[in-house]
Design a protein around this motif. Structure first.
Motif, mmCIF file in Angstrom:
data_model
loop_
_atom_site.group_PDB
_atom_site.id
_atom_site.type_symbol
_atom_site.label_atom_id
_atom_site.label_comp_id
_atom_site.label_asym_id
_atom_site.label_seq_id
_atom_site.Cartn_x
_atom_site.Cartn_y
_atom_site.Cartn_z
ATOM 1 N N THR A 144 -14.173 -0.099 7.717
ATOM 2 C CA THR A 144 -12.763 -0.791 8.049
ATOM 3 C C THR A 144 -12.850 -2.248 7.950
ATOM 4 N N HIS A 173 -3.837 1.346 6.441
ATOM 5 C CA HIS A 173 -3.690 -0.272 6.946
ATOM 6 C C HIS A 173 -3.364 0.139 8.437
ATOM 7 N N VAL A 174 -3.878 -0.536 9.211
ATOM 8 C CA VAL A 174 -3.469 -0.582 10.812
ATOM 9 C C VAL A 174 -2.965 -1.895 11.139
ATOM 10 N N ILE A 188 -7.734 0.638 15.738
ATOM 11 C CA ILE A 188 -8.010 0.254 14.285
ATOM 12 C C ILE A 188 -8.760 1.668 14.029
ATOM 13 N N THR A 225 -4.929 -8.044 12.540
ATOM 14 C CA THR A 225 -4.653 -8.228 14.072
ATOM 15 C C THR A 225 -3.775 -9.569 14.106
ATOM 16 N N ALA A 230 -7.777 -3.218 8.558
ATOM 17 C CA ALA A 230 -7.116 -3.605 10.079
ATOM 18 C C ALA A 230 -6.689 -4.912 10.059
ATOM 19 N N GLN A 249 -11.540 -5.853 8.663
ATOM 20 C CA GLN A 249 -10.923 -6.197 9.379
ATOM 21 C C GLN A 249 -10.477 -7.704 9.172
#
Length: 491
Positions: free
Chosen positions: A191, A287-288, A304, A318, A316, A193
């Motif tokens: 993942t 995608h998160v 995530i 934020t 991911a 980030q």
């Protein structure tokens, strides 16, 4: 009966099948070797799986049903928000495995419909989340109803001290299995980030551009509150995106419908609170997005973890507010990440386009998007009228009428019927011009009322006491007497 076990692994590594296969293999069905030797009555549950949320319970139950197509193990899902009747009928017919949430499981067990005295396996999935949600008393109550010689399995991505204490109290010499090295990161390496410092009012624009990146498939957006999730979902729909929401204000049928559409691909964006952050496995989530900074490192890991599952790649993102910088630094330090100082980013920042592979010239609204007509919502009182009652005050009907800049035409009031009043004298109506008199005095009622009022005022008015020049005596009052004087004495 088997060895108790504590399993710890990163989210998305297949913990469900780790205990699911064991349950299906150890369940004794009619016709199996050793079934006739069982002393338990037929149809009693042999295994119990407790999950923190309804969505996770449904997912675990579905996985077990798929895995038991050959064994034909009867699996029942028990959770709140739906009627008792289908669950009671299934228990009466007989089940082999029960999957559910602690609240409804305890209700059925207290009513005597769910018999846990014949359990052979007991599983706690996402145990730390059940403790965070306040299910510890219900979990301990259900464990006490199970036999002492049952096998107990506990699985979670994190193992805080409360989980260790629960294991020491209810497990017999458990084996601790960790599916990665002690130096492994809590997050999945597959993942990618990104952490950006952004303004709250610009976040919908940023998310709308992320949804148009080149490699996007399905997207999950996590919000801190239920109203924020619903507001963002409505905003994305008005921008032309196929979005749905899952949060605690929706009933169970609507939550299941939204999740079903998201799994089927009818909805590409799912906006949710942390109710969907635990264990939900949806294929194709690329995608998160964290709309706000998560509360702690554990919440961040589970959020995530909805992407990059089972070896797939994921992204991911934020979005951190200025007020949450300190909280993010704590999370960054706990997880040993490399985002100690998030880059200040807006919807027009070049680094946003380059990092997430967003085509140049992308806008925050799809072409041809038409906002939907929906009832106005008030963030503070939920649109129930607020202060001022049904028609007035904040969030009421009058405020909704003025939000579009114009007043709605008011309805004309109907004329009230005129009231007919009649004066009576000894039970008989008075003639026109005649005044009512009181029986005791014979005076008109209006005159006596005026006189009584004046008398009452006079009686209530205190008498003023007057003193003489010598300091004694009273002046001539109502009695008409002369003023008395004190005798003088000469030396």
């Amino acid at each position: 009966m088997g060895t108790d076990l504590m399993g710890q692994a990163r989210t998305g590594t297949g913990k469900t099948l780790a205990f699911g296969i064991s349950i299906l293999q150890r369940a004794l069905l009619e016709g199996d070797e050793g079934y006739d030797e069982l002393e338990m009555p037929p149809g009693k549950p042999q295994a119990l799986v407790m999950c923190p949320t309804r969505e996770l319970a449904l997912q675990v139950s579905k996985d077990l049903q798929v895995a038991s197509t050959v064994r034909k193990v009867r699996v029942l899902t028990v959770y709140g928000g739906v009627g008792y009747e289908p669950q009671l009928e299934a228990l009466e017919k007989g089940v082999d495995v029960v999957v559910g949430t602690p609240g409804r499981l305890k209700d059925l067990a207290d009513r005597g419909n769910l018999d846990l005295s014949w359990l052979r396996m007991l599983v706690l999935d996402e145990a730390d989340e059940m403790l965070d949600l306040g299910f510890l008393p219900d979990v301990e109550r259900l464990i006490a109803m199970a036999p002492a010689d049952r096998q107990m399995l506990m699985f979670s991505a994190t193992m805080p001290s409360a989980i260790v204490g629960l294991a020491r109290a209810h497990m017999h010499q458990p084996i601790n299995v960790r599916a990665e090295g002690h130096d492994a990161q809590a997050t999945v390496p597959d993942t990618t980030q990104f952490v950006y410092q952004s303004h709250n009012l610009d976040k919908p624009e940023i998310i709308a551009r992320i949804l148009q990146s080149r490699d996007v498939d399905k997207v999950m957006v996590f919000c801190k509150t239920k109203r924020a999730a619903q507001r963002l979902s409505d905003d994305l729909e008005d921008r032309g995106f196929a979005a749905a929401s899952i949060h605690g204000d929706l009933n169970q049928a609507m939550r299941e419908k939204a999740l079903k559409k998201f799994r089927a691909g009818e909805v590409k964006v799912l906006v949710a609170t942390d109710v969907a952050a635990r264990g939900i496995d949806v294929t194709g989530v690329s995608h998160v997005v964290n709309h706000e900074c998560p509360e702690d490192a554990k919440t961040y890991v589970h959020r995530i973890g909805r992407t990059g599952r089972a070896g797939a790649k994921g992204v991911a993102v934020t979005l951190v507010d200025w007020a949450d910088i300190v909280r993010w630094k704590v999370i960054n330090k706990a997880l040993e990440l490399d985002f100690d100082d998030p880059v200040e980013t807006y919807s027009t920042s070049p680094n946003l386009y380059s990092d997430l592979d967003i085509p140049e010239g992308t806008k925050g609204k799809l072409a041809g998007a038409v906002p939907k007509d929906r009832p106005k919502r008030d963030d503070r009182d939920g649109g129930r009228g607020g202060r001022g009652g049904r028609d007035g005050g904040r969030g009421g009907r009058r405020s909704e009428e003025r939000e579009d800049g114009r007043e709605r035409p008011r309805e004309e009031r109907k004329e009230r019927p005129k009231r007919s009043r009649r004066r009576l004298k000894n039970g008989e109506p008075l003639a026109e011009g005649e005044q009512a008199t009181t029986p005791s005095t014979g005076q008109p009622a209006s005159e006596q009322a005026t006189g009584d009022k004046a008398a009452g005022e006079g009686a209530s008015k205190p008498r003023r006491r007057r003193r003489s020049r010598g300091g004694r005596g009273r002046g001539t009052g109502e009695g008409g007497g002369e003023q008395s004087q004190a005798p003088s004495t000469e030396a």
